[in-house]
Design an enzyme around this catalytic site. Structure first.
Site, PDB file in Angstrom:
ATOM      1  N   HIS A 148      -3.770   0.123  -0.726  1.00  0.00           N
ATOM      2  CA  HIS A 148      -2.754  -0.874  -0.357  1.00  0.00           C
ATOM      3  C   HIS A 148      -1.396  -0.204  -0.125  1.00  0.00           C
ATOM      4  CE1 HIS A 148      -0.975  -4.969  -0.450  1.00  0.00           C
ATOM      5  NE2 HIS A 148       0.066  -4.330  -0.943  1.00  0.00           N
ATOM      6  N   GLU A 149      -0.986   0.617  -1.080  1.00  0.00           N
ATOM      7  CA  GLU A 149       0.309   1.300  -0.967  1.00  0.00           C
ATOM      8  C   GLU A 149       0.308   2.325   0.167  1.00  0.00           C
ATOM      9  OE1 GLU A 149       2.935   0.330  -2.494  1.00  0.00           O
ATOM     10  OE2 GLU A 149       1.845  -1.132  -3.705  1.00  0.00           O
ATOM     11  N   HIS A 200       1.358   0.632   3.352  1.00  0.00           N
ATOM     12  CA  HIS A 200       2.819   0.504   3.460  1.00  0.00           C
ATOM     13  C   HIS A 200       3.447   1.841   3.848  1.00  0.00           C
ATOM     14  CE1 HIS A 200       2.742  -3.528   1.949  1.00  0.00           C
ATOM     15  NE2 HIS A 200       2.404  -3.197   0.720  1.00  0.00           N
TER      16      HIS A 200
END
Length: 359
Positions: free
Chosen positions: A21-22, A25
């Site tokens: 997920h990170e 980003h």
């Protein structure tokens, strides 16, 4: 499964899901020219850091002299393997840096925020592709055979029918068909099928049901066709299954909001860890499907319009796009802080409930 192995498995699964997920980003932030201050693997004290040296100089307002400053991304590995985070310049406060997140165009900020959820959804699909590729045959939505004296056949279903809808709900995969039938309240089901190229409705198909231990068990009296697996079959079934798992997340959230599912059925990390251990003890396939569901769940949940989540940040970006003026950073930060406290509180309550249930 051994408790220690279950704990390690749970930490590994959650760690990978959050890291992916990170990473979403991080990658999109870099592509959009945002200054990323730190990309961390894990939480807690750092055990390893790396930052490319910089020759930039900046005026120190206190001393009036030029001082070296390093704005390159710091990469760190931290002691607790439970996820990670991305820290961006101007993410939660105003900044004069032209590369700050807050100073980038709305569409770039939107892509950066949504990238984490997209990576989770992509990971779920890829896990399903890996799992399905090991199968010799892929199940379809086409009826292959009936039990003797099958009520569904007597009601109008026939061999070769492709099931398009169950009780008005579209079915993308074999699993949708089975799930929708089993979730029926009274055992009387409406079907929409395709037969010889034409769409037909077969209504009020009543399945045999039996009540055991206060639970209703429904007997599905037909079997669905399984075909030999192929690259196309793997991709098609995996995509359909990914969408089905995503739909299941939304349905579950809706049931929770409407009260159809009670708060006592909500599980936190402890409950999820228990489910991972059970799935792993059954088969690798069950474990992979559960992990795919979890990462898709994380992706969709993060898009909910709740402060502190990506969905909450997207709301503020949309407000800025509509009114042509951003919400002051201090107010947005306060709202996200309140949302974060709420989520932490909810997590603590759910975790305590799971622990109490275990004992």
């Amino acid at each position: 499964m051994n408790s220690a192995i279950t704990i390690l498995l749970t930490i590994l699964v959650f760690g990978v899901i959050i890291m992916i997920h990170e990473l979403g980003h991080f990658i999109v932030a870099k592509l959009c020219g945002v200054r990323v201050l730190e990309f961390s693997m894990g939480m807690g004290p750092a055990i390893f850091t790396h930052q490319k040296k910089s020759e930039e100089m900046e005026l120190d307002p206190e001393t009036g002299t030029m001082m070296p400053v390093n704005r390159n991304t710091k990469y760190s590995v931290r002691i607790l393997p439970i996820g990670g985070y991305v820290s961006m310049e101007g993410e939660d406060s105003a900044s004069k840096d032209e590369r700050a997140f807050c100073n980038k165009p709305i569409w770039k900020r939107f892509l950066i925020v949504v990238a984490g959820a997209v990576m989770n959804l992509l990971l779920g699909f890829l896990i399903l592709v890996g799992a399905v590729s090991t199968m010799e045959h892929v199940p379809t939505k086409q009826i292959a055979s009936f039990q003797e004296n099958a009520a569904s056949q007597a009601a109008g279903l026939a061999v070769g029918d492709e099931i398009l809808k169950v009780n008005g709900h579209s079915t993308l995969t074999y699993d949708d068909v089975i799930t929708e039938i089993l979730s029926d309240d009274d055992g009387t089901v409406d079907f929409q099928i395709k037969r010889d190229g034409t769409v037909q409705n077969i209504e009020k198909v009543t399945f045999y049901t039996e009540i055991t231990d206060s639970k209703r068990e429904l007997d599905i009296d037909f079997k669905l066709l399984a075909v030999e697996n192929s690259v196309g079959g793997t991709l098609s079934y995996s995509a359909g299954r990914a969408v089905s798992l995503g739909k299941l997340v939304w349905v579950s959230l809706g049931d929770l909001v409407t009260g159809k599912v009670g708060f006592d059925q909500l599980s936190g990390p402890v409950g999820v860890g228990e489910a991972l251990g059970q799935a792993a003890s059954i088969s690798v396939m069950n474990l992979l499907i559960l992990i795919a569901f979890l990462t898709i769940n994380v992706g969709i949940f993060n898009l909910l319009p709740i402060p502190a989540l990506d969905g909450g940040r997207l709301i503020f970006i949309l407000i800025e796009a509509i009114f042509r003026k951003p919400v002051p950073a201090k107010y947005e930060g306060l709202i996200h802080a309140v949302g974060l406290l709420f989520l932490f509180g909810l997590m603590i309550i759910v975790t305590l409930k799971d622990i109490i249930r275990l004992f």
